[in-house]
Structure formats: C-alpha cells, structure tokens
Design a protein around this motif. Structure first.
Motif, PDB file in Angstrom:
ATOM      1  N   ALA A   1      51.272 137.786  22.931  1.00  0.00           N
ATOM      2  CA  ALA A   1      52.133 138.593  22.046  1.00  0.00           C
ATOM      3  C   ALA A   1      51.611 138.447  20.623  1.00  0.00           C
ATOM      4  CB  ALA A   1      53.570 138.108  22.150  1.00  0.00           C
ATOM      5  N   ARG A   2      51.367 139.570  19.933  1.00  0.00           N
ATOM      6  CA  ARG A   2      50.878 139.564  18.558  1.00  0.00           C
ATOM      7  C   ARG A   2      51.638 140.607  17.740  1.00  0.00           C
ATOM      8  NH1 ARG A   2      49.098 135.480  20.232  1.00  0.00           N
ATOM      9  NH2 ARG A   2      46.913 134.855  20.451  1.00  0.00           N
ATOM     10  N   ASN A   3      51.759 140.325  16.427  1.00  0.00           N
ATOM     11  CA  ASN A   3      52.388 141.301  15.537  1.00  0.00           C
ATOM     12  C   ASN A   3      51.557 141.449  14.272  1.00  0.00           C
ATOM     13  OD1 ASN A   3      55.218 142.113  16.669  1.00  0.00           O
ATOM     14  ND2 ASN A   3      54.974 139.925  17.108  1.00  0.00           N
ATOM     15  N   LEU A   4      51.665 142.620  13.674  1.00  0.00           N
ATOM     16  CA  LEU A   4      50.907 142.888  12.454  1.00  0.00           C
ATOM     17  C   LEU A   4      51.612 142.262  11.265  1.00  0.00           C
ATOM     18  CD1 LEU A   4      49.951 146.657  12.911  1.00  0.00           C
ATOM     19  CD2 LEU A   4      48.695 144.594  13.618  1.00  0.00           C
ATOM     20  N   LYS A   5      50.829 141.712  10.402  1.00  0.00           N
ATOM     21  CA  LYS A   5      51.362 141.176   9.151  1.00  0.00           C
ATOM     22  C   LYS A   5      51.808 142.353   8.278  1.00  0.00           C
ATOM     23  CE  LYS A   5      49.998 138.080   5.419  1.00  0.00           C
ATOM     24  NZ  LYS A   5      48.885 137.290   4.859  1.00  0.00           N
TER      25      LYS A   5
ATOM     26  N   LEU B   1      54.103 127.382  12.453  1.00  0.00           N
ATOM     27  CA  LEU B   1      54.701 127.962  13.660  1.00  0.00           C
ATOM     28  C   LEU B   1      53.688 128.686  14.545  1.00  0.00           C
ATOM     29  CD1 LEU B   1      57.965 129.422  12.042  1.00  0.00           C
ATOM     30  CD2 LEU B   1      57.771 127.367  13.480  1.00  0.00           C
ATOM     31  N   GLY B   2      52.573 129.077  13.977  1.00  0.00           N
ATOM     32  CA  GLY B   2      51.602 129.838  14.762  1.00  0.00           C
ATOM     33  C   GLY B   2      51.893 131.325  14.707  1.00  0.00           C
ATOM     34  N   TYR B   3      51.547 132.042  15.807  1.00  0.00           N
ATOM     35  CA  TYR B   3      51.785 133.491  15.823  1.00  0.00           C
ATOM     36  C   TYR B   3      53.279 133.763  15.839  1.00  0.00           C
ATOM     37  CZ  TYR B   3      46.824 134.101  16.635  1.00  0.00           C
ATOM     38  OH  TYR B   3      45.468 134.082  16.495  1.00  0.00           O
ATOM     39  N   LEU B   4      53.696 134.705  14.972  1.00  0.00           N
ATOM     40  CA  LEU B   4      55.118 135.051  14.898  1.00  0.00           C
ATOM     41  C   LEU B   4      55.407 136.167  15.904  1.00  0.00           C
ATOM     42  CD1 LEU B   4      55.559 134.983  11.014  1.00  0.00           C
ATOM     43  CD2 LEU B   4      56.012 133.156  12.688  1.00  0.00           C
ATOM     44  N   THR B   5      56.536 136.035  16.572  1.00  0.00           N
ATOM     45  CA  THR B   5      56.880 137.014  17.614  1.00  0.00           C
ATOM     46  C   THR B   5      58.339 137.429  17.475  1.00  0.00           C
ATOM     47  OG1 THR B   5      57.409 135.148  19.064  1.00  0.00           O
ATOM     48  CG2 THR B   5      55.220 136.128  19.300  1.00  0.00           C
TER      49      THR B   5
ATOM     50  N   ASN C   1      58.493 133.209  22.402  1.00  0.00           N
ATOM     51  CA  ASN C   1      57.060 133.484  22.468  1.00  0.00           C
ATOM     52  C   ASN C   1      56.277 132.911  21.291  1.00  0.00           C
ATOM     53  OD1 ASN C   1      57.040 135.057  24.898  1.00  0.00           O
ATOM     54  ND2 ASN C   1      58.105 136.650  23.738  1.00  0.00           N
ATOM     55  N   LEU C   2      56.998 132.320  20.351  1.00  0.00           N
ATOM     56  CA  LEU C   2      56.428 131.794  19.114  1.00  0.00           C
ATOM     57  C   LEU C   2      55.309 130.783  19.382  1.00  0.00           C
ATOM     58  CD1 LEU C   2      57.429 132.360  16.207  1.00  0.00           C
ATOM     59  CD2 LEU C   2      58.672 130.195  16.298  1.00  0.00           C
TER      60      LEU C   2
ATOM     61  N   MET D   1      56.936 127.284  27.901  1.00  0.00           N
ATOM     62  CA  MET D   1      56.665 126.814  26.548  1.00  0.00           C
ATOM     63  C   MET D   1      55.475 127.551  25.970  1.00  0.00           C
ATOM     64  SD  MET D   1      58.779 124.263  26.018  1.00  0.00           S
ATOM     65  CE  MET D   1      57.982 123.145  24.847  1.00  0.00           C
ATOM     66  N   THR D   2      55.599 127.954  24.699  1.00  0.00           N
ATOM     67  CA  THR D   2      54.484 128.635  24.039  1.00  0.00           C
ATOM     68  C   THR D   2      54.086 127.887  22.764  1.00  0.00           C
ATOM     69  OG1 THR D   2      56.077 130.005  22.863  1.00  0.00           O
ATOM     70  CG2 THR D   2      55.157 130.906  24.891  1.00  0.00           C
TER      71      THR D   2
END
Lengths: 357, 357
Positions: free
Chosen positions: B32-36, B159-163, B168-169, B225-226
């Motif tokens: 899961a990825r989101n655009l900044k 936190l890493g990739y934001l979701t 999913n974080l 867990m992610t």
C-alpha cells in the motif's frame, strides 16, 4: 423347509409385472377372520394361541390353492427371515415380532400369504404387481371360501365377521395399492391428492403401513370402511380412485417434463450420479434416489434400464435383503458400503440420463 | 484496448503451475502506497482523485516491468469485466465498485496488478501460482522501487509508509497465500490450525478476503503486522508457517486415506457423480464439489484428470467467467443450467473414481 429355498429370487419377483406398473407397484386385498369359540389372539393364553395356530395351520396346508406352499410357525424363523418377509410385504411389522403360537403360510407363487395369530386369528392376503385389485380379490375370496368350509369363523348376523379391532368389523376387508407418486410430490400436488382421497373415505399411508414415512415417494391407498358395503363395491370404488390417481401422476410427470424440463432432468440425473458413484449410502437415500430414476426410466430417460431392474435394486437395497445377499452379518455402516458397491456394479453399464432426440 | 483481448485464457491461466500447488493455489504480496501532498482517496474530492489517478497511471504505464501491460480507468470497465477481475483476484470487491478517478494496471503476464485509488492511492500486488512468496515479493519490490523513483510517496521517518488504514502503516505489506485445505476440513482439524496460525500473528479468511466464507475449502492466510518487522522477515516467517500448514494438510489427506478410506472415496465419488450428472448447479455447490475432486485428483483417484483441468473448471464456473464464456447475459438460474452443461461436457470422458490397484 428352508425359507430361502422356497422364496422366489428378487429377480423373479421384480420381473413379475402388472398393468399400470409405472405408477402402481402392487395391489393387495386382505381379509381378517377369527375362529368361533376361541379367544382373540390378544386375549388368549399361550396354550390357546398354540392350539388355534396348529388347528389353522393344518387346515391352511390342506387347501388346494396352497399346494406346494410354505407353512411354518413364526418360532422357526430368524429375525432376518422375518424382516425379509416384511420387506416383501408378506407379513406386517407386528407379526414379525411374533414367535411360537403364531404362524405364516405362503402359496407356491407367493401371491397369497396368511398370517396366523397376528391381531386376528387369520389375516389372509393376496398381492399381485400393478393394478390388479379384482384379481387379488378373487384369489383371496376363493381362499376364504375354501377355508370357511373347513373352519368355523366368528360371524354375527348383523355385524358380519367379528374382528379384534372394530375398524375391521363386517367384511374384514382391507383393499390397498402401493403407488409410486414422485411426479405429484415434485409438483407439490400430493397433499391435495391425499386430502381428496381421504375425503372419499380412503386412507393414505407410507411404504410400511400406518404412521410410516413416504420413503421413495411411495404411498399406500386403502379403504377405511369395512361395514355396510359389499367387498366387490369396495374393490370397485377404490379401483376407480386409483385410476384417477394414476392419471394425476401421469399428468404431473408430463407437466414436469413440459414446464420444468431441466429441473426434472436435474433431479433424475443427480439421482443417477449419486447411485452410480457413492461409496456409502443408506437405505433411505437409496429408496429416494431409485424412486427418481424409476420415474425417469418410465419416461424413457434410461433406454438401457427397465423398471424391473430398478424394482429389483429397490428390493435388494432393503436391509434384510441386502444382508441375506451378503451372506454374513453386517453392521449398518458396513451395509451402507455394500449397498453402494452393489448399486455401482448394477449401474456400471448405464451411461447417465439420455434426452430424447 | 479490450480487456478480453489482453487477458490470458482460463486454460493458459490454469496451466501456469507452481510449487506445492496441490495445496497452495497462489502466493501474493501487495504493497500500500500513497502520494505525498495528495489527500487519501477516501478524503479526496473527485477532482483530486482524477488528478492523482492520471498522475499515477502515466507513471505506471512508463515502467519497464509494465511494458505491454494494461492500464485503464475503472470507468472504462463494465460491471461484468470488474467481476471477472475480482474472480481472478486482480482487484478487490471494493475496487470493483469504483469508477472514474480510480484505475487498474496489469502487467503483460498478469503477475503484477495495481489498483489506483482503492483505499490507498496505490495498491500494487504480485500474484503467482503455488508457493512462491519470495518471487512475488521480489517482483513487487522491483515495481515499488521503480515507481518510487518517479513518484513521491508519503513516508514518515518513524512510522514508515503512511496508509489510509493504520493496520497497513509501516511497510504497507500484505503477504498472503490461498490454500486448498479439504483434508483439514474433513478431518475437523481446521479450527485448530486457524487458531494456531492466528496465535502466530497471522490472519485466516475465506476465498474473497475479509469476512467471506471458506467456499471450496479455500483459506487465505496473511500477515497481520506491517510495523516493526522488515518485509523479508515477514515473507520468511509466513513462508515457514505455510510449509507447516502444507504438511498438516498432506497428513490429514493421508490419514483420511488410511483410516477413513471409504468415507474419503465416498466424498470424492459423490462429488464426481453430482458434477458429471447435474443439470442445474450453482457456483457455491460447484466450488465445494470441485474442491473434493481436486483433492481426489491430487491423490491419484482420477488418472485422466489434471489439477490444471480442475482449476480451469473452478475458474470458469465463477459467475462472471461463465457469463463471459456464454457471451450473452443470463439470469442466475440460466447460468446454473449452463454451468451444469459445461461441467458435464468437460467431465464426459472421465470414468469416475479409480482406486489404485
């Protein structure tokens, strides 16, 4: 005499056909009679019952129509033998529980069977495949007449033949037919038919008499009244009703074929699929699935099969017949495996549902 | 481009096999990825969603790994197309409900699929037959790395990739496998296995993700867990669990064969009987019966059948695939008839259960 040396094979039995046998499995008339001056079996001491049984057995054995027949005390039969006789509808479940002091007689062709000291001293019946009520009535009437020349029956001028249960009083007659009605069941018209038939004064029951389930879509129709109507009138009246039921069943099958073609083929096709491929199957499911295949066969869906072949399968799938065929004693679960093996063997050459071109 | 010109045939799809595929139907990793700087799809205005979708689609289309692939807006797909993609597990049921402002990309070999503006801006997955978790992880990792060179993902140092959903974080990873576990179901060990797997921190679900029934004895196992664990550790940990489940399933099948031989043959034989002879059958019953035949086939009970043939039957029995195969629109009841016809045709040459000599 060994019962199994006497009895016809299941194949012989199944190949004995009768009119309208796509719907009517068998026709039957039974008469209830009691000896004058002897207490009814239910009230008799054991010594009385034994005496009456011996007296009756001797006279039955002497009848011309019973020549070459089988006459035995119930005490000489094993539980399995009795159950097998129940499955052939030669004796009642109640009679199967009897022992010394009760007896059984079968004519050579098995069309006449006589229970001695069941509920009454004599319960004599004639049974034939298909719709043959007049024939079975004539057969049993002859036996009754000949026996009455040898035995004194309990008879009352106003009430007629006296019986243990008042519902049999008068003529002591029970006229019945075993009907295969899958079409009416699938069309959900069966309750309507049962209601109509009941209103006309007849009784409708399952495969093994009172209070039993309609396994295999099989229903037994019989008269209720035994008093105030002659035997021939009763036979005639019920024959007419049966012809109407046959017509309704035929219509139901044709309507299914016309309006619910695929549903009908689905029922019949799945029944074949299960019977030809199951490895464990109980007698209840077998009866219900054979029933559907029987309807399909009568409608031309299995060109290589006959009703006789299916009727034989139906008979040998019953617990006692199966047990006898297997030779050794088997628990219920084992029987379900052997039954499935037998069905697969017998249906191995059948290709599945064939649709008419 | 027409979706159906692009998609592999069901036969091609089914013939694409992988390791341990008698138990593991497929392996999957999704990120899961989101655009900044762009609002999450669930909070975005339509114009924002359309803008993000176009931006992402253009960059996805430019990837080397997506050359010859399929990139389309969800608005250009019909309901049937979307349902078909769900049945192939390329998109989620939720994504199938999306239209303009959401999109889909498939790699040429269909091993990579990307949902644009589902719950997150990007849900990218790789899916391969059998147990190939490392392979699918490497595939999707490459896609992710290449995309990250072209797009700025929302990322937080701690936190890493934001979701969109906190579950999913971090890594945004969901590692899963689709398992065929009829042995454990029939042996009534499945709940025990589910409990053990859950205790290890993994989730177990039915065929189509969260809250769906385990049709066809199919279960999806995935990580919960992610956060706080590397992707390769997650992949490795779940692979080990899957190998254990495979062993349990194999043992269950062997125990059935050894201790409940006839019961097993009965299940499998009846499944064949129904599939080969029904004239009406819904997709649920079809899945459950094919499942039993699939187990039987993997155990040598149908020497002329392959798992690929059954997996194809399973796929084309699904509503959208069947509908597409038939060409015209059909109501559910009609589909059940066509499904039965198809199954009968495909199984016509099969003789029924063969026992090893």
């Amino acid at each position: 005499m060994n019962l199994y040396d006497f009895l016809s094979t299941t194949q012989e039995m199944a190949e004995n056909r009768g009119p309208h046998d796509h719907v009517v499995l068998s026709s039957r008339v039974r008469l209830a009679r009691n000896l004058k001056g002897h207490p009814f079996p239910g009230r008799a001491k054991k010594s009385d019952r034994v005496e009456a049984c011996e007296l009756i057995s001797a006279q039955v054995a002497g009848l011309a129509s019973m020549r070459g027949g089988y006459v035995e005390s119930m005490s000489s039969l094993q539980a399995l033998d009795k159950q097998l006789l129940v499955e052939r509808h030669y004796i009642s479940r109640e009679h199967a529980a009897k022992s010394a002091g009760s007896g059984l007689a079968l004519s050579k062709d098995e069309s006449v069977s006589i229970m001695i000291n069941e509920e009454d001293h004599l319960r004599m019946q004639s049974i034939l495949p298909g719709l043959q009520l007049k024939q079975v009535w004539q057969k049993i009437d002859r036996v009754d007449t000949n026996l009455e020349a040898r035995l004194q029956f309990a008879f009352h001028d106003r009430l007629g033949y006296l019986t243990a249960c008042p519902t049999n009083l008068g003529t002591g007659i029970r006229v019945s037919a075993m009907l295969h009605l899958p079409g009416l069941v699938l069309q959900e018209q069966i309750n309507q038919i049962i209601q109509a038939v009941t209103k006309l004064g007849h009784a409708v029951r399952g495969l093994y008499g009172e209070g039993t389930e309609a396994l295999g879509h099989i229903f037994q129709v019989s008269n209720q009244m035994t008093l105030g109507e002659s035997e021939t009138d009763i036979v005639e009246r019920i024959s007419k009703v049966l012809l109407q039921i046959i017509e309704h069943e035929e219509n139901a099958r044709q309507t299914l074929l016309k309006n619910k073609t695929t549903e009908l083929h689905n029922y019949v096709g799945r029944a074949f699929g299960v019977l030809a491929h199951a490895r464990i199957i109980n007698s209840k499911e077998t009866m219900n699935q054979i029933s559907l295949m029987r309807m399909g066969t009568s409608m031309g869906m299995f060109p290589t099969l006959t009703l006789a072949a299916l009727d034989e399968l139906f008979l040998i799938s019953q617990p006692a017949h199966l047990q006898h065929l297997l030779g050794a004693k088997h628990a219920g679960e084992e029987r379900d495996v052997h039954r499935a093996n037998l069905l697969r063997e017998r249906l191995a050459g059948v290709k599945g549902l064939q649709l008419p071109k």
